[in-house]
Design an enzyme around this catalytic site. Structure first.
Site, mmCIF file in Angstrom:
data_model
loop_
_atom_site.group_PDB
_atom_site.id
_atom_site.type_symbol
_atom_site.label_atom_id
_atom_site.label_comp_id
_atom_site.label_asym_id
_atom_site.label_seq_id
_atom_site.Cartn_x
_atom_site.Cartn_y
_atom_site.Cartn_z
ATOM 1 N N THR A 46 40.249 41.177 42.347
ATOM 2 C CA THR A 46 41.141 42.175 41.760
ATOM 3 C C THR A 46 42.249 41.513 40.948
ATOM 4 O OG1 THR A 46 40.725 43.576 43.684
ATOM 5 C CG2 THR A 46 42.564 44.181 42.278
ATOM 6 N N TYR A 135 35.948 42.701 51.869
ATOM 7 C CA TYR A 135 37.294 42.905 51.329
ATOM 8 C C TYR A 135 37.650 44.373 51.510
ATOM 9 C CZ TYR A 135 41.088 43.050 47.805
ATOM 10 O OH TYR A 135 42.274 43.238 47.147
#
Length: 291
Positions: A46, A135
């Protein structure tokens, strides 16, 4: 596979045309490994602006990172998406390029059930032979990988860890119930020390771009039993942990850390839309964190 205690979720450097800046990528990797004491790097997560990178760019980044690291640290490829078939495809391609593991974000937006999440991660793990890291970041994905699901997934041989952005209650349940050897990493910099205290292994970090050496000292102090020194270091670093995510207008990651890197002399360029660079006011606030 030992990824260490401190893992940087690396930003992706861009040039003035918003293409990947390979020279700066090399400089940044050297800096994160040699000056900021990171044990491993997540590439195209990200923080690396994965939503706006093409598949071709991601694969080039994985290949570049493996070659440039040259064994100095482990390389973890961010290959997760909300499409199981595509996640499997990209994960297999990343494995061919020699990465040391995969970071797999929970499928976002389509909000699968817990059984859907279990089947998603199982499908990826069965398609590759390298280690996989879950995640879980509910604030971004809109879905939580429940503790029971993570514990169930921990029984799969090559699902070896989770990056958890859930609360300490969930971290506690996972640490207590997961398979032997399964490791929990905090996904929140400000929770690094509390997470260690309940049995987490380390942190997958944004702040370690700029205060990695201090974070490693804090972790080492705690592991060596000097809890007071670790707590003092946590208090010292906490304004930076908080400030990089809670600028005056809650600027989305990685804009603040890219600005912080400039303060450190590493220009990682701008951000691809729809993300924006920090404003002058926000930049001054970030700079004040390092005065």
């Amino acid at each position: 596979m030992d990824y260490g205690r401190l893992i940087a979720a690396m930003v992706t450097p861009f040039d003035s045309e918003m293409k990947i800046d390979w020279n700066q990528a090399a400089n940044l990797m050297d800096y994160l490994i040699e000056e900021q004491s990171n044990d491993s790097l997540v590439i195209c997560g990200t923080t690396g602006e994965s939503p706006t990178l093409t598949e071709e760019e991601k694969l080039k980044m994985f290949e570049f990172a493996v070659k440039h690291a040259n064994g100095r640290c482990k390389i973890i490829a961010g290959t997760g998406s909300n499409d199981t078939a595509h996640t499997v495809h990209l994960s297999k391609e990343a494995e061919k390029l020699g990465v040391d593991g995969l970071l797999l974000v929970a499928p976002y937006y389509n909000r699968p059930s817990q059984e859907g999440l279990y089947q998603h991660y199982t499908a990826v793990a069965e398609a590759v032979s390298i280690p996989c890291i879950i995640y879980n970041v509910p604030g971004r994905t809109g879905v939580n990988v429940d503790a029971d699901t993570t514990i169930r997934l921990s029984q799969i041989d090559n699902i070896v860890a989770t990056k958890e952005c859930a609360d300490l209650d969930q971290l506690t349940e996972i640490v207590a119930g997961a398979a032997d050897g399964f490791r929990v990493y905090s996904g929140e910099d400000n929770m690094t020390l509390p997470a260690l205290a309940i049995g987490a292994h380390g942190v997958i970090s944004v702040a370690s771009h700029v205060i990695g050496k201090d974070m490693k000292t804090m972790i080492d102090c705690y592991l060596q039993g000097d809890v007071r020194a670790a707590a003092q270091m946590h208090s010292k670093l906490h304004p930076i942990f908080k400030g990089l995510f809670f600028c005056p207008h809650r600027v989305p990651n990685p804009a603040p850390v890219k600005h912080a890197l400039r303060i450190r002399g590493i220009d990682a360029g701008g951000l691809r839309l729809p993300l924006m660079n920090v404003t002058e006011e926000e930049g001054r606030f970030i700079e004040s964190l390092f005065d």
